[in-house]
Scaffold this motif. Sequence first.
Motif, mmCIF file in Angstrom:
data_model
loop_
_atom_site.group_PDB
_atom_site.id
_atom_site.type_symbol
_atom_site.label_atom_id
_atom_site.label_comp_id
_atom_site.label_asym_id
_atom_site.label_seq_id
_atom_site.Cartn_x
_atom_site.Cartn_y
_atom_site.Cartn_z
ATOM 1 N N LYS A 36 0.777 -1.259 0.020
ATOM 2 C CA LYS A 36 -0.051 -0.027 -0.089
ATOM 3 C C LYS A 36 0.922 1.364 0.071
ATOM 4 O O LYS A 36 1.951 1.522 0.661
ATOM 5 N N ASP A 84 -3.030 5.172 -0.567
ATOM 6 C CA ASP A 84 -3.951 4.447 -0.254
ATOM 7 C C ASP A 84 -4.058 4.492 1.400
ATOM 8 O O ASP A 84 -5.156 4.637 1.837
ATOM 9 N N HIS A 133 -8.466 -0.012 2.825
ATOM 10 C CA HIS A 133 -7.124 -0.376 2.467
ATOM 11 C C HIS A 133 -6.398 -0.759 3.769
ATOM 12 O O HIS A 133 -5.300 -1.263 3.639
#
Length: 381
Positions: free
Chosen positions: A86, A133, A224
Motif C-alpha cells: 500500500k 492508499d 485499504h
Amino acid sequence: MIAKTFSGLEEVMASELRSLGAKDVQPLKRAASFTGDQSMLYRVNLWSRAALSILRPMFEFQFETQQEFYENMREFKWDAFFSVDKSFAISTVAIQSVFTNTHFLAQRSKDAIVDYFRDATNARPDVNIENPDIKINVYVFKNSCSISLDSSGMPLFKRGYRKQAGPAPLNEVLAAGLIMLSGWDKQQAFYDPMCGSGTFSIEAAMMALNMAPATFRKDFSFTHWQDHDESLWQSLREEAAAAQLNTVPHIEASDLSNKSMAGARQNIMEAGLLGRIRLEKKDFFLSKPSQSRGHLILNPPYGRRIENENIQEFYQKIGSTFKHNYPGFHAWIISPDQTLTHKIGLKPIAKHSVFNGQLDCTFLGYKIYEGSKKPAKRPRL
C-alpha cells in the motif's frame, strides 16, 4: 475518534454524530471527538455531511529529541494496520516542538515507517502524495506526539458529483453545514439564488431525499486497512440506498450567468437530481418566488471574491429584495464583510461565525415579515 470540520460548524458536527449513534461526543476546535466501533467509523464516513475527514487515533508517545521521535515511530508495528504493497502519505502539525520544519517532521516519519517495513518484510511501501492508499496524521505538541490514521482518504467534501465549478465554488461540507445551521426542516421550499455551481441546492436535495452524502464516492482509505470488513461496508451502503426517499419539496436554483447555469445543470445531473431541482436563469432582484413561504440561502459576490464596482449598492438591493419579494421567508446570507451586511438594512435573528476558505465570514439569518414589524402608532385624540 475525531471528526474534523470547519471552524463554526463544531456544534453541527457534534449534533450530527449523536444522530448517527456515536457515543461520548464532545465538540472540539474545528472538530468533534466520539467513540464507536468499526461500523460507526464506516457509518460516519458514509453519512456525515459536516465532516471533512474521520481520524482513528493509533498511538501516542513522548520524546525529547528528533532521534527519539524517529525511534518511537520505527518501533510501532505498522504492518498490523496496512501492508507493504500500500502507498502512503503523511500530514504533519508541529507546535512548540524541536521540529521547527513540518517538512522535516514528515520526512523523519516517512523514514521510520519505511525502515520498519524494510526490516520486517525486506520490502518498502511507496510514498504517494497525490493519491495514497493510506493517510497518516502526525500531530506534535511540544514533546508529545499523537498518530492517527485518516480513514476517509480524500476529504469528504469531495462528494463525487461536482464536475464543474465557478470562479469561487462553495465547499460542499460548508454548504451542508450552513443549511443545517440555518434550521431548514427539509419540508419548506428551498431557494438558492445566485447559485453558482448549484452546491446549496444539491446538498439540500440530498438532505431531503435522505441520500448519504458519500453515495458517489468510489474510494475511502479505510478500505485499504488490514482490518477492513468489506461485507460490513457493503451492507451499510445497501442500507443507505434502501433508506433514500422519493420526494423533495420545491427546490430552486437560479443565476444570471449562462456559464453558472450550465455548470450547475451538469453537477445536478451527476448527482442524479435532474427533475428534483428546478433550475432557472433569472435575476434575483427582478423575480419573485413561486411559493408564498420558504427558506433562502444566499452566497453573494463580494469584493475579495468577485469584482463588483457597486458592491454596497448591491447589498442594499439584497435587503430591499428580501423585504419586498420574500415576505414570509427565512433568508440567510454568508459574507466576510459586516460593513456590507449592514447595508442590507434588516435586523438579523441569528448570527454565526464561520470560515469560507481563509475568509472569516458571518452567516446571518433574517425572518422576513409582511409589511412592517413595528406596531402601528395610535392616533392622537
